[in-house]
Design an enzyme around this catalytic site. Sequence first.
Site, PDB file in Angstrom:
ATOM      1  N   ALA A   1       4.190   3.797   0.972  1.00  0.00           N
ATOM      2  CA  ALA A   1       4.955   4.219   2.162  1.00  0.00           C
ATOM      3  C   ALA A   1       6.033   3.169   2.433  1.00  0.00           C
ATOM      4  CB  ALA A   1       4.040   4.430   3.369  1.00  0.00           C
ATOM      5  N   LEU A   2       6.809   2.873   1.404  1.00  0.00           N
ATOM      6  CA  LEU A   2       7.738   1.746   1.453  1.00  0.00           C
ATOM      7  C   LEU A   2       8.843   1.968   2.482  1.00  0.00           C
ATOM      8  CD1 LEU A   2       8.150   0.954  -2.355  1.00  0.00           C
ATOM      9  CD2 LEU A   2       6.429   0.115  -0.745  1.00  0.00           C
ATOM     10  N   HIS A   3       9.165   0.898   3.200  1.00  0.00           N
ATOM     11  CA  HIS A   3      10.271   0.919   4.161  1.00  0.00           C
ATOM     12  C   HIS A   3      11.143  -0.304   3.880  1.00  0.00           C
ATOM     13  CE1 HIS A   3       7.921  -2.154   6.102  1.00  0.00           C
ATOM     14  NE2 HIS A   3       6.905  -1.317   6.265  1.00  0.00           N
TER      15      HIS A   3
ATOM     16  N   GLU B   1       6.295 -11.698   7.057  1.00  0.00           N
ATOM     17  CA  GLU B   1       5.752 -12.408   8.223  1.00  0.00           C
ATOM     18  C   GLU B   1       5.266 -11.438   9.283  1.00  0.00           C
ATOM     19  OE1 GLU B   1       8.798 -15.076   9.522  1.00  0.00           O
ATOM     20  OE2 GLU B   1       8.263 -16.579   8.023  1.00  0.00           O
TER      21      GLU B   1
ATOM     22  N   ILE C   1      11.309  -7.410   9.199  1.00  0.00           N
ATOM     23  CA  ILE C   1      12.493  -6.554   9.323  1.00  0.00           C
ATOM     24  C   ILE C   1      12.205  -5.562  10.457  1.00  0.00           C
ATOM     25  CG2 ILE C   1      14.033  -4.942   8.117  1.00  0.00           C
ATOM     26  CD1 ILE C   1      14.081  -7.739   6.908  1.00  0.00           C
TER      27      ILE C   1
ATOM     28  N   HIS D   1       9.475  -3.689   3.150  1.00  0.00           N
ATOM     29  CA  HIS D   1       9.013  -3.897   1.767  1.00  0.00           C
ATOM     30  C   HIS D   1      10.203  -4.161   0.842  1.00  0.00           C
ATOM     31  CE1 HIS D   1       5.710  -1.060   3.191  1.00  0.00           C
ATOM     32  NE2 HIS D   1       5.030  -2.106   2.773  1.00  0.00           N
TER      33      HIS D   1
ATOM     34  N   MET E   1       0.857  -1.195   0.000  1.00  0.00           N
ATOM     35  CA  MET E   1       0.000   0.000   0.000  1.00  0.00           C
ATOM     36  C   MET E   1       0.894   1.247   0.000  1.00  0.00           C
ATOM     37  SD  MET E   1      -3.413  -1.010   2.076  1.00  0.00           S
ATOM     38  CE  MET E   1      -2.787  -0.869   3.720  1.00  0.00           C
TER      39      MET E   1
ATOM     40  N   SER F   1       6.936  -0.836   9.863  1.00  0.00           N
ATOM     41  CA  SER F   1       5.556  -0.739   9.396  1.00  0.00           C
ATOM     42  C   SER F   1       5.333   0.679   8.883  1.00  0.00           C
ATOM     43  CB  SER F   1       4.598  -1.008  10.565  1.00  0.00           C
ATOM     44  OG  SER F   1       3.303  -0.567  10.232  1.00  0.00           O
ATOM     45  N   SER F   2       4.517   0.804   7.854  1.00  0.00           N
ATOM     46  CA  SER F   2       4.196   2.150   7.349  1.00  0.00           C
ATOM     47  C   SER F   2       3.508   2.956   8.447  1.00  0.00           C
ATOM     48  CB  SER F   2       3.282   2.042   6.133  1.00  0.00           C
ATOM     49  OG  SER F   2       3.863   1.169   5.193  1.00  0.00           O
TER      50      SER F   2
END
Length: 284
Positions: free
Chosen positions: A34-36, A150, A178, A39, A32, A187-188
């Site tokens: 807001a990549l971190h 996960e 991660i 992702h 969705m 998490s975003s």
Amino acid sequence: MTAPIIRTRQELREMTNAWHRAGETIGVVPTMGALHDGHLSLVARAKEMSTHVIVTIFVNPKQFNNPDDLANYPRTEHEDARKLERFEVDAIYVPDGAQMYPDGFATNISVSGLTDVLCGAHRAGHFDGVATVVTKLFTQTAADFAFFGEKDFQQLQVVRRLARDLDLGVEVVGCPTIREMDGLAMSSRNLMLSDQARSRASALNEVMEEMADALGQGAAIADLLPDAQARLAAAGFGDIDYLEMRSNDTLTLLERATAPARLFAAVFMAGVRLIDNIDVPLAR
Ligand code: PAF
């Protein structure tokens, strides 16, 4: 180089048809945005396993049960595309609502059993929304492989089940959570925490790790909960939706770690709902 941003099913289909005609495989990383780094670890795994990689970005309204949560969800398309540059993915698919849910859309995919507990019990309709959009993303991208973290373990199990039950021909690959340096799962949603709330949030992983150790030594979770709840409250956490141990495969509630299990939590920090889960060693 920036990957092409594809906004329509037709454009996407032309690409994926050509790849499959050439006998090449497609890996999809549904997101969705807001990549971190969580992702990006999925993207790295997708690159290892597939000839072509598509990252999808779609903030799926059907999986939000709270309109404010949907409105506040971070949307950072340019930044996301920039973060993906070094991976040289083949396409970033960014459909709009009309591409995903055209007028008259009336189908709902629902996975029973696995979705009755944990987040499913607290977020009405959430997993139907996830299952419906993921099924569409799998078919639209014609994926051979799909990569999920996960961190959302229940989601991973639901997606595995639907891919199997509906013969979607996609291999669902689970990838490890991660974490930030202090243990907080990436998490975003972490972007929604103030600096103060963010620094307090690391207590969640600390408490969970200690519980998992004690469970691995044979403790009963009921005996650990009062102290865990008090420590979370002292760290500034508010409501706890759940803090439970469940079996990996069927998500059955466990009192002791007598089967392969994980400890699951969903807790609120300054109004932001954070979820996490960790492996529990089998009780000695
Ligand atoms: O995990 C997420 O970001 C979403 O639930 C997903 C799988 C992209 C479906 O919208």
